[in-house]
Design an enzyme around this catalytic site. Structure first.
Site, PDB file in Angstrom:
ATOM      1  N   GLU A  88      28.206 -32.761  -6.995  1.00  0.00           N
ATOM      2  CA  GLU A  88      29.547 -31.721  -6.329  1.00  0.00           C
ATOM      3  C   GLU A  88      30.547 -31.502  -8.043  1.00  0.00           C
ATOM      4  O   GLU A  88      31.354 -30.356  -8.370  1.00  0.00           O
ATOM      5  CB  GLU A  88      30.409 -32.401  -5.560  1.00  0.00           C
ATOM      6  CG  GLU A  88      29.491 -32.356  -4.207  1.00  0.00           C
ATOM      7  CD  GLU A  88      29.816 -33.692  -3.054  1.00  0.00           C
ATOM      8  OE1 GLU A  88      31.023 -34.505  -3.496  1.00  0.00           O
ATOM      9  OE2 GLU A  88      30.027 -33.632  -1.931  1.00  0.00           O
ATOM     10  N   SER A 174      12.791 -31.262 -21.111  1.00  0.00           N
ATOM     11  CA  SER A 174      13.149 -29.813 -20.585  1.00  0.00           C
ATOM     12  C   SER A 174      11.864 -28.692 -20.302  1.00  0.00           C
ATOM     13  O   SER A 174      11.088 -28.154 -19.411  1.00  0.00           O
ATOM     14  CB  SER A 174      14.084 -28.659 -20.666  1.00  0.00           C
ATOM     15  OG  SER A 174      15.373 -29.253 -20.715  1.00  0.00           O
ATOM     16  N   HIS A 303      16.356 -25.845  -7.501  1.00  0.00           N
ATOM     17  CA  HIS A 303      16.004 -26.621  -8.498  1.00  0.00           C
ATOM     18  C   HIS A 303      16.798 -26.980  -9.265  1.00  0.00           C
ATOM     19  O   HIS A 303      15.946 -27.939  -9.842  1.00  0.00           O
ATOM     20  CB  HIS A 303      15.378 -25.123  -8.512  1.00  0.00           C
ATOM     21  CG  HIS A 303      14.157 -25.813 -10.404  1.00  0.00           C
ATOM     22  ND1 HIS A 303      14.773 -25.523 -11.384  1.00  0.00           N
ATOM     23  CD2 HIS A 303      12.747 -26.186 -10.076  1.00  0.00           C
ATOM     24  CE1 HIS A 303      14.063 -25.535 -11.859  1.00  0.00           C
ATOM     25  NE2 HIS A 303      12.584 -26.456 -11.643  1.00  0.00           N
ATOM     26  N   SER A 304      17.918 -26.574  -9.513  1.00  0.00           N
ATOM     27  CA  SER A 304      18.584 -26.715  -9.807  1.00  0.00           C
ATOM     28  C   SER A 304      20.029 -26.030  -9.676  1.00  0.00           C
ATOM     29  O   SER A 304      20.257 -25.911  -9.055  1.00  0.00           O
ATOM     30  CB  SER A 304      18.215 -27.235 -12.045  1.00  0.00           C
ATOM     31  OG  SER A 304      18.374 -25.766 -12.050  1.00  0.00           O
TER      32      SER A 304
END
Length: 411
Positions: A88, A174, A303-304
């Site tokens: 959020e 990443s 996923h993100s």
């Protein structure tokens, strides 16, 4: 032994029924027989609890104490609460990026509970629960997400890319699957130093399609490195389903192909994960061997924060896994049946977590950013001239255009 001159020895090795080849004797057969690409019978999946949290008949698992079981559950709930509130915060524009582990909490926490603190963890980017189990605080998570001066990475890494030397948790990268080969190298080092520990690496099903995965498994098998490979097969590599990734029976058979002892486990069953990882650790450390665990699960979240998974998979599929196969709810039923948890404890935990998480965000948001000098440190003992020039150039830009940078930024 010179086989060119010793015909008898050569015939002994060749034999009439097989060939004595490295790894064992290979039998001869008169018929041409190809190995098929996939078998109709799939590798079974180890499970302890059914979807309702009830132990399956004739189950075998490592006994878990009340203290460990309750901590496992509270950490799973904490991880889910973190994901909800930090997600959020990203949607509010307060942080730039976030990755959730919704639906995969059991793999995170239960595997961490089965490991020793000396075991070195090489995570991907959905293993915050492992770090949580090891004692990383909610404030430390928030500091990293907001890239403030208390962030272990000094604000130089993307949000949700945690790392902690104190907790033997190597900083997340990443780049997909690079951590797998790093883990094998660390495991081999632990073996050479005769340490009573192993390396553990996590990756997704998509990571098993990278070259690093194959090179790492082969090296680990040949060099007999004490490493545990934990694959979170959640069905999707971002928007690519496993049906479009490989034709093999998932990932577990790939371990078998490289000579790595392997097992398929229900990734939404905390007891099964705990038992499998604990057994894997014992074999890795005492026998100096790699172990591959394929945990079957499902990525309930996107996923993100850069992804909308409803664009490539049906919403009712996501909802079914969220409700019917929820690992947190399943484990809660089991600890409730054991008399270790109740509704009152649940309510207190949820309310407390929300207050603490909101407080950590407020604190992390108010802390100033790291000094600019930190962007140029920790790589070279003596910074080269071009790096010093870049640092000076950046400082001049900040002074010339202060309105483009935070007021409290240190130059």
């Amino acid at each position: 032994m010179n086989l060119n001159r010793d015909g008898d020895t050569l015939m002994t090795l060749m034999g009439t029924t097989g060939i004595d080849f490295p790894g064992g004797t290979v039998d001869f057969i008169p018929e041409m027989k190809f190995i098929y690409g996939s078998d109709k019978e799939r590798i079974p999946c180890y499970r302890v609890l059914d979807d309702n949290g009830q132990p399956i008949a004739d189950h075998n698992f490592v006994q878990v104490s009340e203290e460990v079981a309750v901590k496992m559950y509270t950490d799973m709930v904490t991880l889910r609460s973190m994901d909800t509130i930090f997600y959020e915060a990203q949607r509010q524009g307060r942080i730039s990026f976030y990755v959730t582990a919704i639906g995969e909490e059991a793999i995170n926490v239960a595997s961490a509970a089965a490991l020793a603190m000396d075991d070195v963890v090489f995570p991907q980017y959905r293993e915050a629960g492992v770090l949580l189990w090891r004692g990383f605080t909610l404030q430390e998570f928030a500091n990293q997400l907001f890239s403030n001066k208390y962030d272990n990475g000094k604000g130089r890494q993307m949000p949700a890319h945690y790392g902690s030397n104190k907790h033997n948790y190597v900083t997340i990268a990443s780049t997909i699957a690079t951590q797998i080969s790093h883990a094998v190298g660390a495991a081999y080092s632990l073996k050479m130093d005769k340490k009573d520990a192993c390396a553990v690496t996590y990756f997704g099903d998509g990571g098993s399609s990278e070259g690093d995965f194959h090179a790492a498994l082969n090296f680990a098998a040949v060099m007999e490195a004490p490493v545990i490979f934990i694959c979170r097969n959640n069905g999707w590599a971002i928007s690519t389903p496993i049906s479009d990734q490989f034709r093999s029976d998932g990932v577990v058979v790939k371990g078998q192909a490289y000579g790595v002892r392997s097992i398929r486990v229900d990734g939404n069953d905390a007891l099964a994960i705990f038992s499998a990882v604990q057994a894997a650790r014992k074999m890795a450390v005492t026998e100096d061997r790699p172990i591959l665990i394929e945990a079957l699960t499902y990525r309930v979240g996107h996923h993100s924060t850069s992804d909308d998974s409803t664009k490539y998979r049906p919403a009712n599929e996501i909802e079914w896994w969220r409700v019917a196969r929820d690992p947190v709810a399943r484990f809660r039923k089991w600890i409730e049946n054991n008399g270790w948890w109740n509704d009152r404890a649940e309510s207190e935990l949820i309310n407390n977590l929300r207050q603490r998480l909101l407080h950590t965000i407020q604190v992390a948001e108010s802390v100033e950013k790291p000094p600019l000098a930190d962007a140029f440190s920790d790589v070279y003992d003596i910074p080269p001239s071009n790096l010093r020039e870049q640092e000076q150039w950046l400082k001049e830009i900040v002074k010339e255009q202060p309105q483009e940078y935070p007021a409290n930024i240190s130059v």
